[in-house]
Write an enzyme that holds these catalytic residues in place. Sequence first.
Site, PDB file in Angstrom:
ATOM      1  N   THR A   1      -1.362   7.527  -0.260  1.00  0.00           N
ATOM      2  CA  THR A   1      -2.676   7.392  -0.928  1.00  0.00           C
ATOM      3  C   THR A   1      -3.450   6.167  -0.418  1.00  0.00           C
ATOM      4  O   THR A   1      -4.652   6.077  -0.624  1.00  0.00           O
ATOM      5  CB  THR A   1      -2.497   7.228  -2.444  1.00  0.00           C
ATOM      6  OG1 THR A   1      -1.801   5.983  -2.677  1.00  0.00           O
ATOM      7  CG2 THR A   1      -1.691   8.371  -3.035  1.00  0.00           C
TER       8      THR A   1
ATOM      9  N   ARG B   1       0.851  -1.198   0.000  1.00  0.00           N
ATOM     10  CA  ARG B   1       0.000   0.000   0.000  1.00  0.00           C
ATOM     11  C   ARG B   1       0.874   1.231   0.000  1.00  0.00           C
ATOM     12  O   ARG B   1       1.818   1.335   0.788  1.00  0.00           O
ATOM     13  CB  ARG B   1      -0.822   0.051   1.308  1.00  0.00           C
ATOM     14  CG  ARG B   1      -1.978  -0.844   1.348  1.00  0.00           C
ATOM     15  CD  ARG B   1      -2.982  -0.461   2.399  1.00  0.00           C
ATOM     16  NE  ARG B   1      -2.491   0.099   3.647  1.00  0.00           N
ATOM     17  CZ  ARG B   1      -3.271   0.550   4.614  1.00  0.00           C
ATOM     18  NH1 ARG B   1      -4.578   0.518   4.459  1.00  0.00           N
ATOM     19  NH2 ARG B   1      -2.774   1.019   5.728  1.00  0.00           N
TER      20      ARG B   1
END
Length: 214
Positions: free
Chosen positions: A113, A109
């Site tokens: 964001t 990830r």
Amino acid sequence: MSYGNIENITIMKHPLIQHKISMLRDKNTGTNEFRKLVEEISILEGFEALSDLPMEEIEVETPIEKCTTQVISGRKLALVPILRAGLGMVSGVLALVPTAKVGHIGMYRDEKTHEPHEYYCKLPSPIEERTIVAMDPMLATGGSAVDAINQIKSHGGIKIKFMCIIAAPEGLERLNKAHPDVQIYVGHLDRELNEDAYICPGLGDAGDRIFGTK
Ligand code: PRP
Ligand code: URA
């Protein structure tokens, strides 16, 4: 919350799973113990998730007589951990079905964001005929799981299950809406995500806790 197909969601209630998840949450639980707990929870969740595995008949001679009897069609199962943290769940499910094939999907990830980025994908082939169990301890925004299952489907995967240890309501809803055909098994449904997209109360960063990084 609105779901795509609530019938495909199973939230575990078993006291052994809940007890072990409580131990996982504790920030004082060290790497060695954390790994063991992830493995044990995966065995317990796997027991439930594999309750509809395809079977086949074989002939066996008991000390009394010949009989036909059922065995799991092990060649028909593929486990797909989402790297890194999903790796911690593989040994538990393999303890149940040692003949399963194992594929890998690498995702991380973006810290800002929170969007997933895929960096690796290798799946057993052909995948169409297999029951596929994708696994990741954490279902947070759901982005990683949705993308991993997109990837499995684009390779031909049809019968797909997803196992996680802790889910946020946001991620569970997103995954179930994006893939209503996927059976989802959740060890515990937590309260919410925080502003950094971490699950609350959660257990922190599962990958770091399994591998002792950070
Ligand atoms: C964690 C976790 C999931 C993902 C969940 O992985 O293991 O893969 O985050 O978050 P999401 O539902 O919001 O996508 P991470 O990206 O930290 O990578 P790692 O396993 O390599 O530590
Ligand atoms: N990934 C983790 O490891 N933990 C969270 O709480 C959210 C994403």
